[in-house]
Design a protein around this motif. Sequence first.
Motif, PDB file in Angstrom:
ATOM      1  N   LYS A 125       0.847  -1.189   0.000  1.00  0.00           N
ATOM      2  CA  LYS A 125       0.000   0.000   0.000  1.00  0.00           C
ATOM      3  C   LYS A 125       0.885   1.243   0.000  1.00  0.00           C
ATOM      4  O   LYS A 125       1.954   1.256   0.611  1.00  0.00           O
ATOM      5  CB  LYS A 125      -0.919   0.024   1.231  1.00  0.00           C
ATOM      6  N   PRO A 126       0.461   2.317  -0.670  1.00  0.00           N
ATOM      7  CA  PRO A 126       1.242   3.555  -0.669  1.00  0.00           C
ATOM      8  C   PRO A 126       1.506   4.064   0.741  1.00  0.00           C
ATOM      9  O   PRO A 126       0.591   4.114   1.563  1.00  0.00           O
ATOM     10  CB  PRO A 126       0.359   4.528  -1.458  1.00  0.00           C
ATOM     11  N   ALA A 127       2.749   4.427   1.013  1.00  0.00           N
ATOM     12  CA  ALA A 127       3.103   4.908   2.345  1.00  0.00           C
ATOM     13  C   ALA A 127       3.822   6.254   2.290  1.00  0.00           C
ATOM     14  O   ALA A 127       3.353   7.240   2.853  1.00  0.00           O
ATOM     15  CB  ALA A 127       3.975   3.874   3.063  1.00  0.00           C
ATOM     16  N   LEU A 128       4.958   6.299   1.595  1.00  0.00           N
ATOM     17  CA  LEU A 128       5.795   7.506   1.594  1.00  0.00           C
ATOM     18  C   LEU A 128       6.308   7.778   0.189  1.00  0.00           C
ATOM     19  O   LEU A 128       6.344   6.881  -0.657  1.00  0.00           O
ATOM     20  CB  LEU A 128       6.982   7.323   2.546  1.00  0.00           C
ATOM     21  N   LYS A 129       6.734   9.006  -0.048  1.00  0.00           N
ATOM     22  CA  LYS A 129       7.336   9.351  -1.336  1.00  0.00           C
ATOM     23  C   LYS A 129       8.263  10.546  -1.168  1.00  0.00           C
ATOM     24  O   LYS A 129       8.178  11.291  -0.185  1.00  0.00           O
ATOM     25  CB  LYS A 129       6.260   9.667  -2.385  1.00  0.00           C
ATOM     26  N   THR A 130       9.150  10.739  -2.131  1.00  0.00           N
ATOM     27  CA  THR A 130       9.971  11.938  -2.208  1.00  0.00           C
ATOM     28  C   THR A 130      10.241  12.238  -3.668  1.00  0.00           C
ATOM     29  O   THR A 130      10.452  11.323  -4.467  1.00  0.00           O
ATOM     30  CB  THR A 130      11.300  11.791  -1.435  1.00  0.00           C
ATOM     31  N   GLU A 131      10.217  13.505  -4.013  1.00  0.00           N
ATOM     32  CA  GLU A 131      10.496  13.949  -5.372  1.00  0.00           C
ATOM     33  C   GLU A 131      11.840  14.675  -5.443  1.00  0.00           C
ATOM     34  O   GLU A 131      12.088  15.432  -6.368  1.00  0.00           O
ATOM     35  CB  GLU A 131       9.365  14.846  -5.868  1.00  0.00           C
ATOM     36  N   GLU A 132      12.674  14.433  -4.461  1.00  0.00           N
ATOM     37  CA  GLU A 132      13.998  15.041  -4.400  1.00  0.00           C
ATOM     38  C   GLU A 132      15.028  13.961  -4.078  1.00  0.00           C
ATOM     39  O   GLU A 132      14.673  12.886  -3.595  1.00  0.00           O
ATOM     40  CB  GLU A 132      14.037  16.120  -3.310  1.00  0.00           C
ATOM     41  N   PRO A 133      16.295  14.231  -4.328  1.00  0.00           N
ATOM     42  CA  PRO A 133      17.327  13.287  -3.896  1.00  0.00           C
ATOM     43  C   PRO A 133      17.259  13.075  -2.388  1.00  0.00           C
ATOM     44  O   PRO A 133      16.929  13.999  -1.644  1.00  0.00           O
ATOM     45  CB  PRO A 133      18.636  13.981  -4.300  1.00  0.00           C
ATOM     46  N   LEU A 134      17.584  11.871  -1.954  1.00  0.00           N
ATOM     47  CA  LEU A 134      17.416  11.519  -0.545  1.00  0.00           C
ATOM     48  C   LEU A 134      18.633  10.749  -0.052  1.00  0.00           C
ATOM     49  O   LEU A 134      19.200   9.932  -0.794  1.00  0.00           O
ATOM     50  CB  LEU A 134      16.156  10.657  -0.391  1.00  0.00           C
ATOM     51  N   ASP A 135      19.027  10.987   1.193  1.00  0.00           N
ATOM     52  CA  ASP A 135      20.049  10.181   1.838  1.00  0.00           C
ATOM     53  C   ASP A 135      19.357   9.008   2.516  1.00  0.00           C
ATOM     54  O   ASP A 135      18.765   9.148   3.586  1.00  0.00           O
ATOM     55  CB  ASP A 135      20.828  11.020   2.853  1.00  0.00           C
ATOM     56  N   TRP A 136      19.416   7.839   1.865  1.00  0.00           N
ATOM     57  CA  TRP A 136      18.690   6.663   2.362  1.00  0.00           C
ATOM     58  C   TRP A 136      19.335   6.048   3.596  1.00  0.00           C
ATOM     59  O   TRP A 136      18.777   5.125   4.191  1.00  0.00           O
ATOM     60  CB  TRP A 136      18.568   5.641   1.249  1.00  0.00           C
ATOM     61  N   THR A 137      20.491   6.539   4.002  1.00  0.00           N
ATOM     62  CA  THR A 137      21.146   6.017   5.201  1.00  0.00           C
ATOM     63  C   THR A 137      20.965   6.935   6.402  1.00  0.00           C
ATOM     64  O   THR A 137      21.529   6.670   7.470  1.00  0.00           O
ATOM     65  CB  THR A 137      22.653   5.819   4.942  1.00  0.00           C
ATOM     66  N   SER A 138      20.200   8.001   6.260  1.00  0.00           N
ATOM     67  CA  SER A 138      20.015   8.941   7.370  1.00  0.00           C
ATOM     68  C   SER A 138      19.161   8.308   8.467  1.00  0.00           C
ATOM     69  O   SER A 138      18.334   7.420   8.200  1.00  0.00           O
ATOM     70  CB  SER A 138      19.351  10.227   6.872  1.00  0.00           C
ATOM     71  N   PRO A 139      19.325   8.735   9.713  1.00  0.00           N
ATOM     72  CA  PRO A 139      18.521   8.191  10.813  1.00  0.00           C
ATOM     73  C   PRO A 139      17.016   8.367  10.603  1.00  0.00           C
ATOM     74  O   PRO A 139      16.237   7.486  10.959  1.00  0.00           O
ATOM     75  CB  PRO A 139      19.008   8.995  12.030  1.00  0.00           C
ATOM     76  N   ALA A 140      16.609   9.504  10.038  1.00  0.00           N
ATOM     77  CA  ALA A 140      15.174   9.742   9.823  1.00  0.00           C
ATOM     78  C   ALA A 140      14.593   8.741   8.839  1.00  0.00           C
ATOM     79  O   ALA A 140      13.489   8.200   9.046  1.00  0.00           O
ATOM     80  CB  ALA A 140      14.951  11.170   9.321  1.00  0.00           C
ATOM     81  N   VAL A 141      15.317   8.470   7.761  1.00  0.00           N
ATOM     82  CA  VAL A 141      14.849   7.500   6.772  1.00  0.00           C
ATOM     83  C   VAL A 141      14.852   6.100   7.370  1.00  0.00           C
ATOM     84  O   VAL A 141      13.901   5.322   7.177  1.00  0.00           O
ATOM     85  CB  VAL A 141      15.722   7.555   5.506  1.00  0.00           C
ATOM     86  N   ALA A 142      15.888   5.753   8.114  1.00  0.00           N
ATOM     87  CA  ALA A 142      15.961   4.441   8.749  1.00  0.00           C
ATOM     88  C   ALA A 142      14.784   4.218   9.689  1.00  0.00           C
ATOM     89  O   ALA A 142      14.190   3.130   9.717  1.00  0.00           O
ATOM     90  CB  ALA A 142      17.283   4.299   9.502  1.00  0.00           C
ATOM     91  N   ALA A 143      14.422   5.249  10.447  1.00  0.00           N
ATOM     92  CA  ALA A 143      13.292   5.131  11.378  1.00  0.00           C
ATOM     93  C   ALA A 143      11.981   4.946  10.624  1.00  0.00           C
ATOM     94  O   ALA A 143      11.125   4.145  11.026  1.00  0.00           O
ATOM     95  CB  ALA A 143      13.234   6.373  12.268  1.00  0.00           C
ATOM     96  N   ALA A 144      11.811   5.688   9.524  1.00  0.00           N
ATOM     97  CA  ALA A 144      10.571   5.572   8.739  1.00  0.00           C
ATOM     98  C   ALA A 144      10.431   4.182   8.139  1.00  0.00           C
ATOM     99  O   ALA A 144       9.340   3.583   8.166  1.00  0.00           O
ATOM    100  CB  ALA A 144      10.559   6.634   7.641  1.00  0.00           C
TER     101      ALA A 144
END
Length: 199
Positions: free
Chosen positions: A160-179
């Motif tokens: 199911k759709p959960a999250l998205k980003t239309e910009e470059p992202l640091d996939w190793t950041s703590p915020a992304v890891a938590a999400a």
Amino acid sequence: MIAVTAPEFRGAHRLNARLGLVRRILLAGSWLCVVSAPASAGELEPWAAKTAPTLALDRLDGPAIALAGLHARPVIVHFFATWCAPCIEEMASLDALAARAKDGTAILAVNVGEVDARVRAFFRDRPVAFPILLDRDRATMKAWNVEGLPTSFVLDRDLKPALKTEEPLDWTSPAVAAALANLSFKRPKNNQREEETSQ
């Protein structure tokens, strides 16, 4: 008094006007790729769609993959192109995520509109630990309403759709890891129903 403009200044004005036109054309042509933002600029935001579009594409090296065949783990669908500078940096970030992800998050990187040979040459020098899919005619990009590259979508364990980003992202950041961890540890709805009916 009538102001008179010297010929050299009139020429400069015409030159500036032409340069302005060139700048507008270049800006209009660069809509597809965010070229100035660093990889850490983006954030994952809620994805409000009710259902995710279908996705079934040929793999660069291997059998075709369908989104519907992935179950019980979050899925990242990442749209990119090899000519997009921020995409190159983000690809390394996604590969780092794949190397250390313990939650089983699946990553599908979708190349948009490039010939196979170019994509294969790109990944020959930059191998990654997840499948590269080929959206040769851009039909999947259109179905997912992708307006620029890179763009990424995250689906939960029920696809199911959960999250998205239309910009470059640091996939190793703590915020992304938590999400991602939050999505990973949510039990699938089918298991919840089974537990409720067994009580």
